[in-house]
Scaffold this motif. Structure first.
Motif, PDB file in Angstrom:
ATOM      1  N   ALA A  63       6.289  43.357  -4.254  1.00 35.44           N
ATOM      2  CA  ALA A  63       7.477  43.653  -3.452  1.00 35.44           C
ATOM      3  C   ALA A  63       7.164  43.622  -1.959  1.00 35.44           C
ATOM      4  O   ALA A  63       7.965  43.134  -1.156  1.00 35.44           O
ATOM      5  N   ARG A  64       5.985  44.117  -1.597  1.00 36.67           N
ATOM      6  CA  ARG A  64       5.625  44.149  -0.174  1.00 36.67           C
ATOM      7  C   ARG A  64       5.383  42.739   0.361  1.00 36.67           C
ATOM      8  O   ARG A  64       5.832  42.390   1.463  1.00 36.67           O
ATOM      9  N   MET A 112       1.322  60.988   4.066  1.00 38.55           N
ATOM     10  CA  MET A 112       2.513  60.225   3.703  1.00 38.55           C
ATOM     11  C   MET A 112       2.381  58.778   4.167  1.00 38.55           C
ATOM     12  O   MET A 112       2.419  57.848   3.365  1.00 38.55           O
ATOM     13  N   ARG A 162      15.034  41.158  -7.421  1.00 36.89           N
ATOM     14  CA  ARG A 162      14.955  41.332  -5.978  1.00 36.89           C
ATOM     15  C   ARG A 162      16.210  40.764  -5.337  1.00 36.89           C
ATOM     16  O   ARG A 162      16.603  39.630  -5.618  1.00 36.89           O
ATOM     17  N   SER A 163      16.827  41.557  -4.466  1.00 34.63           N
ATOM     18  CA  SER A 163      18.008  41.093  -3.743  1.00 34.63           C
ATOM     19  C   SER A 163      17.582  40.541  -2.392  1.00 34.63           C
ATOM     20  O   SER A 163      16.722  41.105  -1.733  1.00 34.63           O
ATOM     21  N   SER A 177       8.669  41.196   1.049  1.00 38.02           N
ATOM     22  CA  SER A 177       9.288  41.677   2.295  1.00 38.02           C
ATOM     23  C   SER A 177       8.711  40.963   3.504  1.00 38.02           C
ATOM     24  O   SER A 177       9.422  40.591   4.425  1.00 38.02           O
ATOM     25  N   ARG A 178       7.390  40.793   3.484  1.00 36.19           N
ATOM     26  CA  ARG A 178       6.759  40.168   4.649  1.00 36.19           C
ATOM     27  C   ARG A 178       7.122  38.689   4.733  1.00 36.19           C
ATOM     28  O   ARG A 178       7.340  38.165   5.823  1.00 36.19           O
ATOM     29  N   TYR A 235      -1.668  49.938   7.425  1.00 37.59           N
ATOM     30  CA  TYR A 235      -1.159  48.599   7.153  1.00 37.59           C
ATOM     31  C   TYR A 235      -2.167  47.843   6.296  1.00 37.59           C
ATOM     32  O   TYR A 235      -3.334  47.739   6.641  1.00 37.59           O
ATOM     33  N   PHE A 289      11.765  41.757 -13.151  1.00 39.24           N
ATOM     34  CA  PHE A 289      11.686  42.114 -11.733  1.00 39.24           C
ATOM     35  C   PHE A 289      12.930  41.540 -11.070  1.00 39.24           C
ATOM     36  O   PHE A 289      13.221  40.356 -11.206  1.00 39.24           O
ATOM     37  N   ARG A 294       0.721  55.360   5.344  1.00 35.10           N
ATOM     38  CA  ARG A 294      -0.553  54.782   4.980  1.00 35.10           C
ATOM     39  C   ARG A 294      -0.831  53.577   5.869  1.00 35.10           C
ATOM     40  O   ARG A 294       0.084  52.997   6.431  1.00 35.10           O
ATOM     41  N   GLU A 314       0.988  44.188 -10.054  1.00 32.57           N
ATOM     42  CA  GLU A 314       1.370  45.496  -9.491  1.00 32.57           C
ATOM     43  C   GLU A 314       2.596  45.314  -8.601  1.00 32.57           C
ATOM     44  O   GLU A 314       2.565  44.615  -7.589  1.00 32.57           O
ATOM     45  N   ILE A 315       3.666  45.987  -9.020  1.00 34.06           N
ATOM     46  CA  ILE A 315       4.972  45.714  -8.436  1.00 34.06           C
ATOM     47  C   ILE A 315       5.052  46.040  -6.951  1.00 34.06           C
ATOM     48  O   ILE A 315       5.649  45.316  -6.163  1.00 34.06           O
ATOM     49  N   TRP A 316       4.411  47.146  -6.529  1.00 30.41           N
ATOM     50  CA  TRP A 316       4.498  47.521  -5.118  1.00 30.41           C
ATOM     51  C   TRP A 316       3.935  46.416  -4.233  1.00 30.41           C
ATOM     52  O   TRP A 316       4.475  46.125  -3.166  1.00 30.41           O
ATOM     53  N   GLU A 353       9.859  37.430   3.650  1.00 27.65           N
ATOM     54  CA  GLU A 353      11.261  37.402   4.035  1.00 27.65           C
ATOM     55  C   GLU A 353      11.422  37.633   5.534  1.00 27.65           C
ATOM     56  O   GLU A 353      12.280  37.035   6.183  1.00 27.65           O
ATOM     57  N   ALA A 354      10.572  38.497   6.079  1.00 28.36           N
ATOM     58  CA  ALA A 354      10.645  38.776   7.514  1.00 28.36           C
ATOM     59  C   ALA A 354      10.042  37.635   8.327  1.00 28.36           C
ATOM     60  O   ALA A 354      10.144  37.614   9.551  1.00 28.36           O
TER      61      ALA A 354
END
Lengths: 323, 135
Positions: free
Chosen positions: A24-25, A1, A117-118, A28-29, A5, A115, A3, A19-21, A31-32
């Motif tokens: 999106a990732r 399950m 994204r919020s 996120s990074r 980094y 696409f 995976r 590739e959407i994943w 944004e963080a």
């Protein structure tokens, strides 16, 4: 399950393939604000720059999200790939947020050329989120032709969106009383295109007229030399006015082919540079070990806050030049 | 400063009861999380697509209509298809004990039934995300 980094640099190629994943990732990074992602953002920046970035702003309840969903549909029909960055406010108390803009865009979700994204503001002022421009570059890399940034509902002086987008749309709605008077020195100045939404309402003509009069009086457009911002009435309910709006985008984009566009791009870059510098300085400031000892000296009145602060700032601007 | 936990809350299918999920959304917001809410009557495809685009840490699906045993297998298959088999999936709502067992075997990380206190919801999400580690 679980995976391992995946380093951000290794996400660039899959993101560039759309590739959407991976897209999106990376978002996120960014944004963080993880330091690890910066090198990747740097690479992405060099490869980005093809997309048309459209900012959409207006007071809360002016119909921005609904308008965006109709607009995206039109752009899709014209064969464009469209990304939407929808910004909602973070709670000033808990720092959390409820991001609900997607609800009004739900019929677009399954289109492979969209696409959405919020993002939450996370304490940023100006109706934007800190990382919104990094996110724009990532979406640009992923091949989206139009990138729409929908700001939080803003009031008078949240004008950062104009320094972040190629084309800025300010949405006004009828029935909000003397709103135009109230904000005429504020966000109305930044509009490249004006939209009056909810034109199925009987009082919409009044708002349209008010806006046009105001522009005639020369109150709009500090940022828009050589361009007269059109006033476009739309109705999301009757699906009217959107062809005109899409046409307005095309005309403004053509306008930006000229010297105005160069100026705009430079303005955006300067703004980004300032933002990036600000972020780095804040981060260094927060982690600077001299705060505690200097604070003690300030408390003991051996020095004053300004002298101590300028000492700290000098010290990190000479010694810590790493990213 | 660590980033807020991102959660997507969804209602799937012909289930119009969203007061519970809205209370959960508010609870999580007040705990400092970013909560994406997609509204009522979504399909598993819509929910998974949204969760992937939003890159949430946790996907929470609220069901009060008894269709959990058909909805969750679809959700897991779709997550695999989108290459995000590592997303934390949580079920919420009203469902029989034997289904809870089956759902966990399927990969649902936790099933939060109707009487779960708010603090327990927060704790469950926080510890699941912590256990997963950086991503």
């Amino acid at each position: 399950m679980a995976r391992p980094y995946i380093p951000s640099l290794d996400l660039i190629e899959p993101a560039a393939r759309g590739e959407i994943w991976a897209v999106a990732r990376l978002i996120s990074r960014a944004e963080a604000g993880q330091p690890e992602v910066r090198e990747a953002i740097g690479e992405i920046y060099k490869r980005a720059g093809a997309a048309h970035v459209i900012g959409i702003t207006g007071v809360p309840g002016s119909g921005k999200s609904t308008l965006v969903s109709k607009l995206v549909r039109k752009l899709l029909d014209a064969g464009e790939r469209v990304a939407v960055v929808a910004i909602d406010p973070s709670s000033p108390y808990s720092g959390g947020s409820i991001l609900g803009d997607r609800i009004r865009m739900s019929d677009l979700v399954l289109d492979p050329n969209v696409f959405i994204r919020s993002m939450a503001t996370r304490g940023a002022v100006g109706g934007m989120a800190h990382a919104a421009l990094d996110v724009v570059d990532i979406l640009d890399l992923a091949g989206f032709d139009k990138i729409i940034i929908e700001t939080v509902g803003v009031g008078q002086d949240e004008v950062e969106i104009a320094k972040s987008s190629h084309t800025t749309v300010v949405v006004s709605a009828p029935g909000l009383g003397d709103e135009i008077q109230a904000i005429k020195a504020g966000i109305l100045e930044i509009a490249d295109l004006h939209v009056v939404s909810k034109c199925d309402r009987s009082d919409a003509n009044r708002t349209l007229t008010d806006l046009k009069m105001m522009l005639k009086d020369g109150l709009g457009g500090a940022l828009t030399r050589g361009w007269v911002p059109p006033v476009i009435g739309t109705s999301s309910y009757d699906d009217e006015g959107f062809d005109e709006l899409v046409d307005g985008f095309a005309r403004h984009l053509a306008h930006l082919e000229g010297p105005a566009g160069q100026a705009r791009r430079e303005q955006i870059s300067v703004f980004r540079l300032k933002k990036a510098a600000e972020a780095l300085m804040l981060e260094m400031l927060r982690s600077d070990p001299s705060f505690e000892p200097e604070g003690k000296r300030v408390a003991a009145r051996q020095t004053d806050p300004y002298t101590a602060a300028s000492g700290i700032v000098k010290h990190f601007s000479t010694e810590k030049t790493h990213v | 400063m660590s980033a807020p936990i991102r959660v997507l809350l969804a209602k799937v299918g012909l289930d119009g009861h969203d007061r519970g999920v809205k209370v959960v959304a508010r609870t999580l917001r007040d705990a400092g999380m970013d909560v994406v809410y997609t509204g009522l009557h979504r399909t598993p495809e819509e929910v998974v697509t949204a969760a992937v685009q939003e890159d949430v840490d946790v996907l929470g699906v609220s069901l009060l209509s008894g269709v959990q045993m058909t909805v969750f297998p679809k959700i897991f298959a779709l997550l695999e298809q989108h290459k995000v088999g590592d997303m934390i999936v949580i079920a919420g709502g009203v469902m029989p004990d034997e289904d809870v067992e089956e759902l966990k075997k399927m990969g649902v990380a936790e099933v939060l039934l109707q009487d779960t206190p708010p603090q327990q919801i927060i704790n469950t999400l926080t510890s699941l995300v912590e256990a997963r580690g950086a991503r």
